[in-house]
Motif scaffolding. Structure first.
Motif, PDB file in Angstrom:
ATOM      1  N   LYS A  32      -2.619   7.282   1.141  1.00 34.35           N
ATOM      2  CA  LYS A  32      -2.429   7.419   2.764  1.00 34.35           C
ATOM      3  C   LYS A  32      -1.352   8.512   2.955  1.00 34.35           C
ATOM      4  O   LYS A  32      -0.156   8.324   3.308  1.00 34.35           O
ATOM      5  N   ARG A  77       0.947  -1.304  -0.100  1.00 30.44           N
ATOM      6  CA  ARG A  77       0.012  -0.038   0.081  1.00 30.44           C
ATOM      7  C   ARG A  77       0.867   1.119   0.041  1.00 30.44           C
ATOM      8  O   ARG A  77       0.588   2.251  -0.717  1.00 30.44           O
ATOM      9  N   LEU A  80      -9.744   4.726   2.204  1.00 32.50           N
ATOM     10  CA  LEU A  80      -8.164   3.866   2.147  1.00 32.50           C
ATOM     11  C   LEU A  80      -8.557   2.509   1.722  1.00 32.50           C
ATOM     12  O   LEU A  80      -9.339   1.870   2.441  1.00 32.50           O
ATOM     13  N   GLU A 135     -15.736   6.246   5.582  1.00 36.06           N
ATOM     14  CA  GLU A 135     -14.872   5.653   6.501  1.00 36.06           C
ATOM     15  C   GLU A 135     -14.495   6.297   7.763  1.00 36.06           C
ATOM     16  O   GLU A 135     -15.151   7.571   7.716  1.00 36.06           O
ATOM     17  N   THR A 175     -11.993   8.481  10.642  1.00 32.17           N
ATOM     18  CA  THR A 175     -10.725   9.130  10.709  1.00 32.17           C
ATOM     19  C   THR A 175      -9.486   8.190  10.344  1.00 32.17           C
ATOM     20  O   THR A 175      -8.473   8.543   9.618  1.00 32.17           O
ATOM     21  N   HIS A 176      -9.536   7.063  11.090  1.00 31.45           N
ATOM     22  CA  HIS A 176      -8.346   6.031  11.126  1.00 31.45           C
ATOM     23  C   HIS A 176      -8.949   4.704  10.867  1.00 31.45           C
ATOM     24  O   HIS A 176      -8.310   3.606  11.476  1.00 31.45           O
ATOM     25  N   THR A 177     -10.131   4.583  10.430  1.00 27.06           N
ATOM     26  CA  THR A 177     -10.767   3.130  10.595  1.00 27.06           C
ATOM     27  C   THR A 177     -11.738   2.834   9.197  1.00 27.06           C
ATOM     28  O   THR A 177     -12.104   3.997   8.645  1.00 27.06           O
ATOM     29  N   SER A 198      -8.410  -0.384   3.166  1.00 26.19           N
ATOM     30  CA  SER A 198      -7.945  -0.985   4.558  1.00 26.19           C
ATOM     31  C   SER A 198      -7.078  -2.367   4.432  1.00 26.19           C
ATOM     32  O   SER A 198      -7.946  -3.264   4.045  1.00 26.19           O
ATOM     33  N   VAL A 199      -6.418  -2.746   5.118  1.00 27.22           N
ATOM     34  CA  VAL A 199      -5.683  -4.048   5.245  1.00 27.22           C
ATOM     35  C   VAL A 199      -6.583  -4.950   5.974  1.00 27.22           C
ATOM     36  O   VAL A 199      -6.850  -5.943   5.837  1.00 27.22           O
ATOM     37  N   THR A 200      -7.135  -4.384   7.232  1.00 32.73           N
ATOM     38  CA  THR A 200      -8.239  -4.864   8.075  1.00 32.73           C
ATOM     39  C   THR A 200      -9.373  -5.480   7.361  1.00 32.73           C
ATOM     40  O   THR A 200     -10.180  -6.382   7.459  1.00 32.73           O
ATOM     41  N   GLY A 257      -9.414  -1.440  11.714  1.00 34.41           N
ATOM     42  CA  GLY A 257      -8.397  -0.921  11.463  1.00 34.41           C
ATOM     43  C   GLY A 257      -6.998  -1.622  12.238  1.00 34.41           C
ATOM     44  O   GLY A 257      -7.357  -2.426  13.283  1.00 34.41           O
ATOM     45  N   THR A 258      -6.069  -1.127  11.778  1.00 30.98           N
ATOM     46  CA  THR A 258      -4.880  -2.046  12.308  1.00 30.98           C
ATOM     47  C   THR A 258      -4.716  -1.828  13.595  1.00 30.98           C
ATOM     48  O   THR A 258      -4.398  -2.956  14.341  1.00 30.98           O
TER      49      THR A 258
HETATM   50  C1  LIG Z   1      -8.569   6.750   6.691  1.00 29.76           C
HETATM   51  C2  LIG Z   1      -8.503   5.352   6.938  1.00 29.76           C
HETATM   52  N1  LIG Z   1      -9.427   4.549   6.604  1.00 29.76           N
HETATM   53  C3  LIG Z   1      -9.082   3.437   7.266  1.00 29.76           C
HETATM   54  C4  LIG Z   1      -7.941   2.746   7.866  1.00 29.76           C
HETATM   55  C5  LIG Z   1      -8.010   1.447   8.283  1.00 29.76           C
HETATM   56  O1  LIG Z   1      -6.858   0.927   7.372  1.00 29.76           O
HETATM   57  P1  LIG Z   1      -6.097  -0.378   7.964  1.00 29.76           P
HETATM   58  O2  LIG Z   1      -7.098  -1.616   8.237  1.00 29.76           O
HETATM   59  O3  LIG Z   1      -5.083  -0.836   6.942  1.00 29.76           O
HETATM   60  O4  LIG Z   1      -5.242   0.027   9.197  1.00 29.76           O
HETATM   61  C6  LIG Z   1      -6.992   3.827   8.263  1.00 29.76           C
HETATM   62  C7  LIG Z   1      -6.016   3.335   9.149  1.00 29.76           C
HETATM   63  O5  LIG Z   1      -5.370   4.163   9.638  1.00 29.76           O
HETATM   64  C8  LIG Z   1      -7.339   5.287   7.742  1.00 29.76           C
HETATM   65  O6  LIG Z   1      -6.129   5.933   8.129  1.00 29.76           O
END
Ligand SMILES: Cc1ncc(COP(=O)(O)O)c(C=O)c1O
Length: 289
Positions: free
Chosen positions: A145, A50, A201, A177, A179-181, A203-205, A240-241
């Motif tokens: 990202k 990514r 994004l 989505e 802010t970080h999930t 997302s890996v999760t 999320g991670t």
């Molecule tokens: C905006 C956003 N969406 C989704 C995610 C979840 O992504 P991941 O599962 O790769 O952590 C993140 C992770 O930081 C993010 O910043």
């Protein structure tokens, strides 16, 4: 604490960032956060892929010989991190006199990697989080990202002020989505979420969750999650991670979205959330032991 900075392993306090760094001047850079379980990097390759994709999306050339897995493993060792941790990776377009256009082709990207202990509150996986729905004021390329996280920090602060642990963005009628999930909802046994496009994004999760759903025979509808469907769902989950699979116990509504009715509450964790959480835990045990 030992960190990696431009080819060197040095004490964090010794890092000197140039005021001409494009990350500092323009937020011209990208990043990744990788979770570490029992000292093992979880899904490292997906994060490296990514990061490379983010780099190519913004025309940033990451040096070919940069081995982020090796660097991350070295940092875990040097900092005695054999349990739960995270690795933060940031790459900017490097140091150059301030000008909006890209610097000369020979400009070397700035690379910073930090490994730190990570403590999670296990109650969150049962009790869940409250989220605040807010308008998605971000740009049109959220698949990158980028370190430009101002809309995310503003939304996160609004959520905090409202007594919620995460903000969830709404673009038009759709949930994009957090802010970080990433976000999923579950209704009548079907997982509903947004498509992977430039609004979110990759997302890996979320990718892991899609695989878990397939393995467990849980149908997925990934053509978009409307606000109405989100509010009327049986279960809702943040992914999320670092957040893993955290159920949502309350959806709060920001005034900026107009009148959407009352806050929504859920009993957590719901039955399908529990099933998916167990699948996720099994996977971590298999891959990080
Ligand atoms: C905006 C956003 N969406 C989704 C995610 C979840 O992504 P991941 O599962 O790769 O952590 C993140 C992770 O930081 C993010 O910043």
């Amino acid at each position: 604490m030992i960190v990696y900075y431009n080819g060197q392993y040095i004490d964090k306090d010794e890092v000197r960032i140039s005021p001409d760094d494009r990350g500092w001047l323009f937020a011209d850079g990208i990043y990744e956060v990788v979770r570490v379980y029992n000292g093992w990097l979880f899904r490292m390759q997906a994060h490296v892929d990514r990061l490379n994709n983010s780099a190519s999306e913004i025309g940033l050339r990451i040096p070919r010989d940069l081995d982020l897995t090796d660097i991350s493993e070295k940092l875990l060792k040097r900092n005695d991190l054999s349990g739960d941790a995270t690795v933060y990776i940031q790459v900017t377009r490097g140091v150059a006199a301030r000008s909006h256009r890209f610097p000369d082709a020979g400009t070397v990207p700035t690379v910073y990697v930090l490994a730190t202990e990570f403590k999670v509150n296990p109650h969150q996986f049962r009790e869940g989080f409250a989220v605040l729905l807010v308008p998605d004021t971000r740009w049109a390329r959220c698949n990158v990202k980028t370190i430009n996280l101002l809309p995310n920090t503003l939304a996160s602060e609004a959520a905090h002020q409202a007594g919620a642990q995460e903000a969830v963005f709404v673009r038009g009628k759709l949930i994009s989505e957090g802010t970080h999930t990433s976000v999923i909802a579950i209704r009548d046994g079907v997982v509903i979420t947004s498509p992977v496009d430039e609004n979110i994004l990759p997302s890996v999760t979320r990718a892991i969750l899609m695989q878990l759903c397939q393995e467990q025979g849980i149908p997925v509808h990934a053509e978009g999650l409307t606000v109405q469907a989100f509010l009327q769902s049986d279960e809702a989950v943040l992914l999320g991670t670092t957040t893993e699979l955290t159920p949502i116990h309350t959806i709060k509504l920001s005034d900026e979205l107009g009148d959407l009715g009352e806050d929504t509450r859920f009993t957590t964790p719901g039955p399908i959330t529990k099933l998916l959480q167990a699948g996720y835990r099994n996977l971590i045990q298999r891959e990080c032991n």
